[in-house]
Design an enzyme around this catalytic site. Structure first.
Site: not given
Ligand SMILES: [Zn+2]
Ligand SMILES: [Zn+2]
Ligand SMILES: [Zn+2]
Lengths: 656, 641
Positions: B67, B69, B71, B156, B202, B414
């Site tokens: 995705h 993001h 990170d 998410h 995660e 994560h």
């Molecule tokens: Zn993340």
């Molecule tokens: Zn994320």
């Protein structure tokens, strides 16, 4: 596996339809309606035909009584308006409802929006319990088309009043129809009306059907995709070409059995199953892509010329991709010429359809997808609507429409059959205007379609669009897919003759015939866990280049695939009997016995058959071994000796 | 063969997610993120561990980004354009469309505001994104002839996906970040029940269990409304995409219902442009939001306008969405400096802030003064509202997913070390699944399934499953193979049974190995069985009455019948069957010996006593049975009326 071709289809609007029977699973592939048969009906309102109108008024309101006008048997060469059926239309589907037990259909697969228009006929039957699978985009567009069809059909209902119950009068008097129409109704050979259905009342049930099975829709498409063995790149096939193979191998637990069904380009009046981007917008980077671009440019220039000269243009095309591209192209040309001509799109679902096309970036061509990644709208129509160059209306009866209407103009509106929708009213307005233009698609019988609008003075442009695979693309496709077997329409066999098709085995199928597809293998494929493989103790055969091993494991099915896995359970002690085969050479056996310290000799006996032997054992104890071709009997003696004799026998005969 | 997981980031921490998995000879990099809390070399994964030579293109089969993001995608342009990786990169359509936004926003913060040396340029971002191959959900993509990948909806943020990867029979899932409950604009994660050797998940909220999020949304709305009603300013620091749109849907909806006129602003980084993408990608949102496409697209925010720097000190209440999130610098920090000293104002913070950010400092205790850098201190008097809803799954959701997929191994990434350790223990003890929580730069090796392809014969499959189908139905019908219903079997997606399959595997030269029933083997090879049996011929005493002598003709059958009657009344042998010329129990076969000198005979008949000879054969299996029958028969005396 058995394949029954219900219909080879007639191009884009009437895709082929098949029933596959795989181990008793009945799969219906596509359920379209042949809307070209609508041309046998007279469009409503029918007021320009004085004759019939007079009859309706004189006979009162019942349309049934007007049937008197065509009771006499027609033999004339040319059709007249009065030959058309004046009744609420029925619809012809690929499925023969009288011959098919729909309760036996387990699964329906829908390949394109066009292919699902006949679904409500199926779902309105109480016994039908098939699960219906379609991609989300196809389901949505298909539902919009059904809604539009129902709303356009409603105009007939309004005109003719509540539907007749039972079989409509014109079906009972088929001999009164002109031969041309009768052939449309019955088909070339067919002699029954089993394909015909009265209109569904709405597509509510289909909506429900879709939402009910939404999870399943995804699931199925995923298993299909995974079974597809997509080692071929759709884009290498130059995108807009429709890919036509379906692979049901997962049902067989990995047995590879791919088949292609129904190829052909539009010119061959044979279309194919749409996959992914096929249905939306043709690509531009291939040779036929550029041909399509040229075609669209030409149509667009004809339209612009028409409006420049004060005429209006009517475009009752149903292919959404073509409409979207034409709108963009036309508005560019108008802009270049600084012409302020309005473009109207009139349909009960125009707004929603266009909105939907701008939220499915995954389904459009690569070129269009770039627009997503650069933050532009996928299609030009969003901006055109904002700039008030393109106007969307749900029908022609609203006051907004009347206020906005100005001529000359360009109208996109259904229906291409010229028997449904706003196009009827607009044609009646323009048919005698030589400056106006009607754009029809290839494959439409223009003569018959325009019959109710005669005399026609407006220009008619008829053009066909690519909607299938071209013959010269079949070979490269098959080369890419490497199928084990290809099923191909029989009547297109000659087309393949010119192609170099020697590498692939072909089977030919015909409409309304069931083709038995031979099993390609007597086996199922299974995956054996390495753990289990390591437990095996293979043994070589004496006289053949082969080995074998006893196997103890578990057989599992996971997602239609067979797995052999190891088990912890210890073998059943009573099941230690070995399997032996072949014959025993007595001399070899004597030698083997000797090695074990057992003394014996061959004994001849009058009571023994010719091919049998008796081995008399003397040391360490007395015993007899009676050997025949298929059986050896050891006389009971002490256990150690029996065990030793058995070991000697094992060493001279194959066993497992 | 084993699956090797080299954890380059997000090992026992949140930030710079990056796991390189070697599976079936392929090497996949899952995510290529950056760490917001560091400004030195630690902000990126240590790519040198992948390849000493630096030839990443040949070292890695493909990159998969879950995705947008930072990170998860923040280091991608650096890896492709600076480190030179040139192979395929996969992500979903929305991620491909939206990731450049996040990257560009981050680059600007990095360079323009913080004055750092840039690690990649705008052009690098563009060049990098050109290499990305977009994928749709549930679309199986063949990366090469052996490696297949498939994306599943993860909730998410828009376009977030879990990825399934399969090589041969080895298969795994890497979840990225996911949410098991639907939120305001996204649905819940969805995945098929897959056969997995490994699940990498995660674990941000490894030990948290959350209740309904609607109550928590109300808390947020209440806090914002209270602040603006009192004339205060609300600062919502967010990243350009994701949370911003989610919160904005909530506020826009509330403003509409309550008829509020207080302005809602988007700062420059959050251009309205982002909403153009959201509108086009509405198909990836929740069913409810999706259905608004035709009427009013839910991302057409009514009450939102763009913000100008000059408005920072303008009087009156307002709500401002400003980037970057967690107040890690840039514009949100600038606004924070101005607004923090007033107790009328409100700052909302997400549930999780990376260590090292101002957001993190605000969340640890209730500081009244914050050191921004050496020269700058800020008095914090404003209200702080911590959003308690999160786009991440909670601990229960992780357990649900692990239980649903039942992989052979789980690796946690994560998350925070102590919480991960607790979750690891729970997965091991409650689900009996091996679980690991490696630190950065550690490699975990798990064994993978490996299989050989064989053919199995139809009769073999039939035999196995005919037994199962009658068994599972609990019917006591005879296990007839005719009853085997192929359709029924195929309709069961999964059949597992503890019943042992006995078969023979035949391997012939240049043919695929075949598994078959024992009785199929010889016909298949065109061979005849050779039976090996034991045999014994012995006498049974008979009493011959005068009547019997006269009916001599039928003596063979009548002696045999009499023998049968004697044997069958014994419980042990009552399965004995009588045929015209022999008796049979299992493989034990007995007939009256027709021969003068039978080779199987070694007991001689006692002189003078009348007897008949019984000739027996049996297979080795029935040795014990045969001994007992023979002993029993030998003790008999026939002909006694
Ligand atoms: Zn993340
Ligand atoms: Zn994320
Ligand atoms: Zn004997």
């Amino acid at each position: 596996m058995k394949l029954t071709c219900l219909s080879q289809g007639k191009g884009f609007y009437f895709p082929p339809s098949h029933v596959l029977d795989i181990c008793g699973f009945k799969i219906l592939i596509d359920c379209p309606i042949d809307l070209s048969t609508l041309t046998i009906f007279s469009p409503v309102p029918f007021d320009y035909n004085q004759c019939v109108e007079a009859q309706i008024s004189s006979d009162g309101d019942s349309p049934n009584s007007s049937s008197g006008s065509f009771k006499r048997r027609r033999v004339e060469k040319y059709l007249e308006v009065s030959d058309l059926v004046c009744a609420e239309p029925w619809y012809k589907t690929a499925l023969n409802w009288k011959l098919t037990d729909v309760s036996l259909i387990d699964v329906v697969l829908i390949s394109s929006p066009m292919a699902m228009l006949g679904l409500p006929f199926l779902t309105r039957i109480k016994e039908a319990s098939a699960k219906i699978y379609a991609t989300e985009a196809a389901a949505k567009l298909g539902c919009l088309m059904m809604e539009d069809l129902v709303s356009m059909h409603a105009e007939y209902r309004q005109y003719y009043g509540p539907a007749e119950s039972g079989v409509p009068h014109w079906m009972e008097e088929l001999e009164a129809l002109s031969p041309v129409l009768r052939e449309i109704v019955l088909g070339k050979e067919n002699t029954n009306l089993g394909h015909w259905q009265s209109m569904y009342s709405g597509c509510q049930r289909v909506h429900e059907e879709n939402s009910d099975t939404e999870g399943a829709i995804y699931l199925s498409s995923s298993s299909f995709v995974s079974a597809h063995a997509m080692d071929f790149d759709y884009h290498s096939l130059q995108g807009n070409d429709v890919i036509i193979f379906s692979d049901f191998s997962y049902l067989h637990g990995g047995k590879v059995e791919r088949k292609s069904v129904g190829h052909g380009s539009l010119d061959l009046s044979c279309s194919a199953y749409n996959e992914r981007e096929a249905q939306m917008v043709p690509l531009v980077d291939s040779d036929e892509g550029s041909e399509e671009v040229d075609k669209l440019a030409f149509i667009s220039s004809c339209i612009v010329n028409t409006v420049e000269q004060g005429g209006s243009a009517m475009i009752p095309i149903g292919q959404l991709g073509v409409i979207l591209l034409l709108v963009e192209q036309i508005s560019l040309s108008l802009e270049a010429l600084n012409l302020k001509i309005p473009i109207y799109m009139i349909s009960s679902v125009a707004e929603e359809t266009l909105a939907f096309t701008s939220i499915i970036p995954e389904w459009v061509s690569k070129q269009r997808q770039h627009k997503l990644f650069s933050g532009e709208a996928l299609f030009g129509h969003i901006d055109l609507v904002k700039e008030k160059k393109l106007h969307l209306f749900s029908g022609i009866w609203s006051s907004e429409f009347v206020t906005a209407w100005q001529e000359p103009c360009i109208v996109f509106s259904p229906h291409w059959s010229l028997r449904l929708g706003p196009v009827i009213h607009l044609l009646r307005r323009w048919h005698e205007d030589p400056r106006s233009l009607l754009v029809l698609e290839g494959g439409v019988d223009a003569e018959l379609a325009l019959l109710p609008f005669k005399p026609v003075a407006m220009k008619v442009l008829q053009c066909s669009f690519l909607s299938g695979i071209r013959v010269n693309k079949i070979q490269p496709l098959l080369e890419n897919l490497q199928p084990k077997l290809v099923l191909f329409p029989k009547d297109l066999e000659s087309l393949l003759a010119s192609e170099n098709m020697n590498s692939t085995p072909l089977l030919y199928y015909c409409e309304n015939e069931t083709l038995r597809v031979p099993r390609l293998s007597d086996y199922y494929e299974a995956d054996m866990e390495t753990d289990l493989a390591f437990q095996l103790k293979p043994k070589r055969m004496r006289e053949r280049d082969a080995a074998m091993a006893r196997l103890r494991g578990k057989l599992e099915i996971i997602c239609g695939k067979y797995f052999l896995v190891s088990t912890n359970s210890s073998p059943d002690a009573s099941q230690n009997q070995l399997l032996h085969w072949g014959s025993i050479d007595p001399d070899l056996l004597l030698a083997a016995l000797k090695r074990k310290g057992i003394e014996g000799y061959l004994r001849k006996d009058t009571e023994i058959a010719e091919e049998n032997y008796l081995v008399q054992v003397e040391q360490p104890a007395k015993a007899v071994i009676d050997i025949s071709r298929t059986r050896t009997v050891i006389s009971m003696t002490d256990n150690t000796l029996v065990a030793n004799i058995l070991q000697a026998i094992e060493s001279v005969v194959d066993s497992i | 063969m084993a699956i090797d997981c080299l954890v380059l980031g997000a090992g026992q921490e949140v930030g710079k997610s990056c796991v390189v998995v070697s599976i079936g000879g392929k090497r996949i990099m899952f995510d290529c993120g950056m760490h917001m809390g560091y400004h030195d070399h630690r902000r990126y994964p240590d790519f040198s561990l992948i390849s000493q030579s630096g030839d990443f293109t040949s070292a890695i089969t493909c990159i998969i980004i879950t995705h947008f993001h930072l990170d998860h995608v923040g280091a991608l342009p650096y890896f492709t354009e600076v480190c030179g990786y040139n192979g395929p990169i996969y992500m979903t359509y929305p991620t491909k469309a939206l990731a450049p936004f996040m990257l560009e926003d981050y680059r600007k913060v990095m360079v323009d505001r913080r004055g750092e040396q840039e690690l990649f340029t705008s052009d690098d971002i563009m060049e990098c994104m050109k290499k990305v191959i977009p994928v749709d959900l549930k679309q199986t993509v063949k990366v090469d002839s052996e490696l297949q990948i498939r994306a599943y909806y993860a909730g998410h943020v828009l376009g977030a996906a879990m990825f399934y990867a399969k090589v041969g029979e080895s298969a795994m899932v890497y979840t990225g970040d996911y949410n098991m409950t639907p939120d305001r604009h996204l649905g819940a994660a969805q995945i098929d029940r897959l056969q997995l050797d490994l699940l990498i998940t995660e674990s941000t909220y490894a030990t948290t269990v959350r209740d309904s999020k609607y109550a928590r949304e109300r808390e947020f709305i209440k806090a914002v409304h209270k602040c603006v009603a009192g004339g205060g300013k609300v600062l919502i620091p967010t990243f350009a995409l994701g949370r911003a749109q989610e919160l904005c849907i909530i506020l826009d909806d509330y403003w509409e219902r309550m008829n509020l006129k207080v302005p809602i602003y988007f700062s420059a980084g959050l251009t309205i442009q982002a909403n153009v993408y959201y509108k086009m990608l509405i198909g990836w949102t929740s069913q409810k939001i999706k259905s608004t496409y035709a009427t009013r697209n839910a991302f057409d925010f009514k009450h939102v306008c763009s913000f100008d720097r000059s408005l920072i000190n303008a009087p009156g209440p307002c709500v401002l969405f400003a980037t970057p999130g967690m107040i890690s610098g840039g514009f949100s920090l600038e606004v924070f400096k101005h607004w923090a000293p007033s107790e009328m104002n409100l700052v909302t913070l997400p549930g999780y802030c990376v260590a090292g950010t101002v957001g993190h400092k605000l969340m640890s205790g209730k500081p009244t003064r914050i050191d921004i850098d050496k020269g700058t201190k800020i008095d914090v008097r404003c209200q702080i509202h911590q959003l308690s809803f999160s786009p991440h799954t909670d601990g229960r959701g992780i357990m649900d997913l692990v239980r649903f997929l039942s992989p052979k191994h789980v690796i946690l990434v994560h998350g925070e070390k102590p919480k991960m350790a607790l979750l690891k223990g729970k997965i091991h003890s409650e689900l009996g699944i091996k679980c690991y929580d490696p630190a950065n730069n550690e490699t975990v090796q798990v064994p993978s399934t490996q299989t050989l392809k064989v053919n199995v014969t139809k009769p073999f499959v039939k035999k196995q499953f005919s037994e199962i189908s009658t068994h599972t139905n609990g019917k006591l019908e005879c296990k007839s193979t005719e009853a085997w219903d192929e359709k029924k079997i195929l309709s069961l997606l999964q059949i597992r049974d503890e019943r042992v399959a006995e078969a023979i595997l035949l391997m012939e030269k240049s043919k695929k190995a075949r598994v078959m029933k024992e009785d199929e083997l010889l016909p298949n090879l065109g061979l005849k069985e050779h039976k090996i049996e034991l045999g014994y011929c012995f006498p049974i005493s008979v009493q011959i009455s005068s009547t019997r002598f006269q009916s001599n003709a039928s003596d063979t059958t009548s002696w045999l019948h009499e023998l049968f009657l004697k044997v069958t009344i014994e419980d042990e042998f009552n399965s004995v069957q009588e045929y015209s010329d022999h008796l049979k129990i299992g493989s034990f076969h007995a007939c009256l010996c027709p021969k003068e000198r039978c080779p199987l005979r070694n007991d001689e008949l006692k002189e003078g006593k009348p007897a008949i000879y019984v000739c027996c054969t049996w297979s080795l299996n029935d040795e014990k049975l045969a001994q007992r029958v023979i002993a029993f028969m030998k003790g008999l005396e026939l002909g006694i009326s």
